[in-house]
Structures are given as C-alpha cells and as structure tokens.
Design a protein around this motif. Structure first.
Motif, short mmCIF file in Angstrom:
data_model
loop_
_atom_site.label_atom_id
_atom_site.label_comp_id
_atom_site.label_asym_id
_atom_site.label_seq_id
_atom_site.Cartn_x
_atom_site.Cartn_y
_atom_site.Cartn_z
N GLU A 39 13.69 7.73 -8.61
CA GLU A 39 14.53 8.47 -7.68
C GLU A 39 15.02 7.51 -6.58
O GLU A 39 14.39 6.48 -6.34
CB GLU A 39 13.73 9.61 -7.05
N PRO A 40 16.11 7.88 -5.89
CA PRO A 40 16.56 7.06 -4.76
C PRO A 40 15.43 6.85 -3.75
O PRO A 40 14.59 7.72 -3.55
CB PRO A 40 17.69 7.89 -4.15
N MET A 41 15.41 5.70 -3.16
CA MET A 41 14.42 5.26 -2.20
C MET A 41 13.08 4.89 -2.82
O MET A 41 12.13 4.59 -2.12
CB MET A 41 14.23 6.28 -1.07
N TYR A 42 13.00 4.93 -4.13
CA TYR A 42 11.82 4.45 -4.85
C TYR A 42 12.20 3.32 -5.81
O TYR A 42 11.39 2.92 -6.62
CB TYR A 42 11.17 5.57 -5.68
N HIS A 43 13.40 2.84 -5.71
CA HIS A 43 13.86 1.84 -6.67
C HIS A 43 13.42 0.42 -6.31
O HIS A 43 13.60 -0.49 -7.10
CB HIS A 43 15.39 1.90 -6.82
N GLY A 44 12.85 0.24 -5.15
CA GLY A 44 12.39 -1.09 -4.77
C GLY A 44 11.49 -1.04 -3.56
O GLY A 44 11.36 -0.01 -2.90
N ARG A 94 0.85 -1.19 0.00
CA ARG A 94 0.00 0.00 0.00
C ARG A 94 0.88 1.24 0.00
O ARG A 94 1.81 1.34 0.81
CB ARG A 94 -0.90 0.03 1.23
N ALA A 95 0.58 2.16 -0.91
CA ALA A 95 1.34 3.42 -0.98
C ALA A 95 0.48 4.46 -1.69
O ALA A 95 -0.52 4.14 -2.33
CB ALA A 95 2.67 3.22 -1.70
N SER A 96 0.94 5.69 -1.61
CA SER A 96 0.23 6.78 -2.27
C SER A 96 0.39 6.69 -3.78
O SER A 96 1.33 6.06 -4.28
CB SER A 96 0.80 8.12 -1.79
N PRO A 97 -0.52 7.33 -4.53
CA PRO A 97 -0.36 7.37 -5.99
C PRO A 97 1.00 7.95 -6.40
O PRO A 97 1.60 7.47 -7.36
CB PRO A 97 -1.51 8.26 -6.45
N SER A 99 13.42 -0.30 0.07
CA SER A 99 13.81 1.08 0.32
C SER A 99 12.59 1.96 0.58
O SER A 99 12.58 2.79 1.48
CB SER A 99 14.64 1.63 -0.84
N ALA A 100 11.55 1.77 -0.20
CA ALA A 100 10.34 2.58 -0.03
C ALA A 100 9.62 2.25 1.28
O ALA A 100 8.98 3.11 1.88
CB ALA A 100 9.40 2.39 -1.21
N SER A 101 9.73 1.01 1.74
CA SER A 101 9.07 0.67 3.00
C SER A 101 9.84 1.22 4.19
O SER A 101 9.26 1.47 5.24
CB SER A 101 8.88 -0.85 3.13
N PHE A 102 11.14 1.44 4.03
CA PHE A 102 11.94 2.00 5.12
C PHE A 102 11.88 3.52 5.15
O PHE A 102 11.94 4.12 6.21
CB PHE A 102 13.40 1.57 5.00
N ARG A 103 11.83 4.15 3.99
CA ARG A 103 11.99 5.60 3.92
C ARG A 103 10.82 6.37 3.33
O ARG A 103 10.80 7.57 3.38
CB ARG A 103 13.24 5.91 3.10
N ARG A 104 9.89 5.71 2.71
CA ARG A 104 8.76 6.39 2.07
C ARG A 104 7.47 5.88 2.69
O ARG A 104 7.46 5.36 3.79
CB ARG A 104 8.80 6.16 0.54
N ASP A 105 6.37 5.99 1.96
CA ASP A 105 5.08 5.65 2.55
C ASP A 105 4.58 4.25 2.21
O ASP A 105 3.44 3.92 2.47
CB ASP A 105 4.03 6.69 2.15
#
Length: 129
Positions: free
Chosen positions: A84-89, A69-72, A92-98
């Motif tokens: 972009e960095p932290m969106y490549h997998g 689950r993440a934002s659009p 990374s996105a689960s640790f640093r993004r939404d």
C-alpha cells in the motif's frame, strides 16, 4: 501461516546472495543491521555483498550499525508484492507510519542502494511475523 524465523533466514540469505543486482554492485556492502519486527528480531551481517550471518535470536548486547523498528503489521505490509502507499519503502514508512530508523545513519547511507535492493527482497521471501 507465518514461517519460522530460521526458515525465513535461510530464504532471505539465499535470495540476497543470488540477487543479480546485489551481486553486480555490492562488492563493498559491509555492515550489520537489526530488523525489529516486534515479534521477531534479526541481525543481518553483510560482508562484501554476501550474507555472512543472520542472528535470529539477538541478545541485548549484540551490536549492529543501524536498526529498523516497526510493528509486525508494517513489516507484513512491506512484504506484500505490491505494498500500500506509504509502505513501499523505508523513507515513506518512517515519515508516515511507525517505522523508526536508529543507529549510525552514515553507514545506512553508505550502503543505501544495496540495502534498498535487499529490503525489497522481502516482497519475494516474506517476513517471519
């Protein structure tokens, strides 16, 4: 312009079923997962490495093994040819993004290599949000 969820499902299914990496190593890639993109939700059911079904309008009682689950905005960034960095997998996105990972993590881990290849297909087919 955002493509319809139905058009996306056809493109994604075809790309996955034709992918040579998935074809070569996904014989036991069998699971069901939800991608919650905020504005669109889809449940993908994989059976023996092939897309068996994509539910483009899941109801609250439709089942799946695990969910992302993440934002659009996050999904759009995942789908860029070079994110972009932290969106490549997903990690990374689960640790640093939404991005949130939910459900049966064992099933995710058992299918992680194939799922990762399939997830990276978003860079070719885009997302419906």
């Amino acid at each position: 312009m955002v493509m319809s969820v139905r058009d996306w499902a056809v493109r994604f299914s075809e790309a996955s079923d034709r992918d040579p990496t998935i074809g070569a190593m996904a014989r036991y890639f069998t699971c069901t997962y939800l991608w919650d993109m905020g504005l669109a939700k889809v449940i993908v059911r994989m059976v023996d490495g092939k897309v068996h079904e994509i539910n483009i309008d899941p109801g609250p009682m439709d089942s799946y093994d695990f969910a992302l689950r993440a934002s659009p905005e996050t999904w759009r960034e995942f789908a860029r040819p070079v994110p972009e960095p932290m969106y490549h997998g997903i990690w990374s996105a689960s640790f640093r993004r939404d991005l949130k990972l939910e459900g049966n993590h064992l099933v995710l881990m058992q299918n992680l290599r194939n799922f990762t290849v399939q997830f990276e297909l978003l860079r070719k087919v885009g997302v419906p949000v």
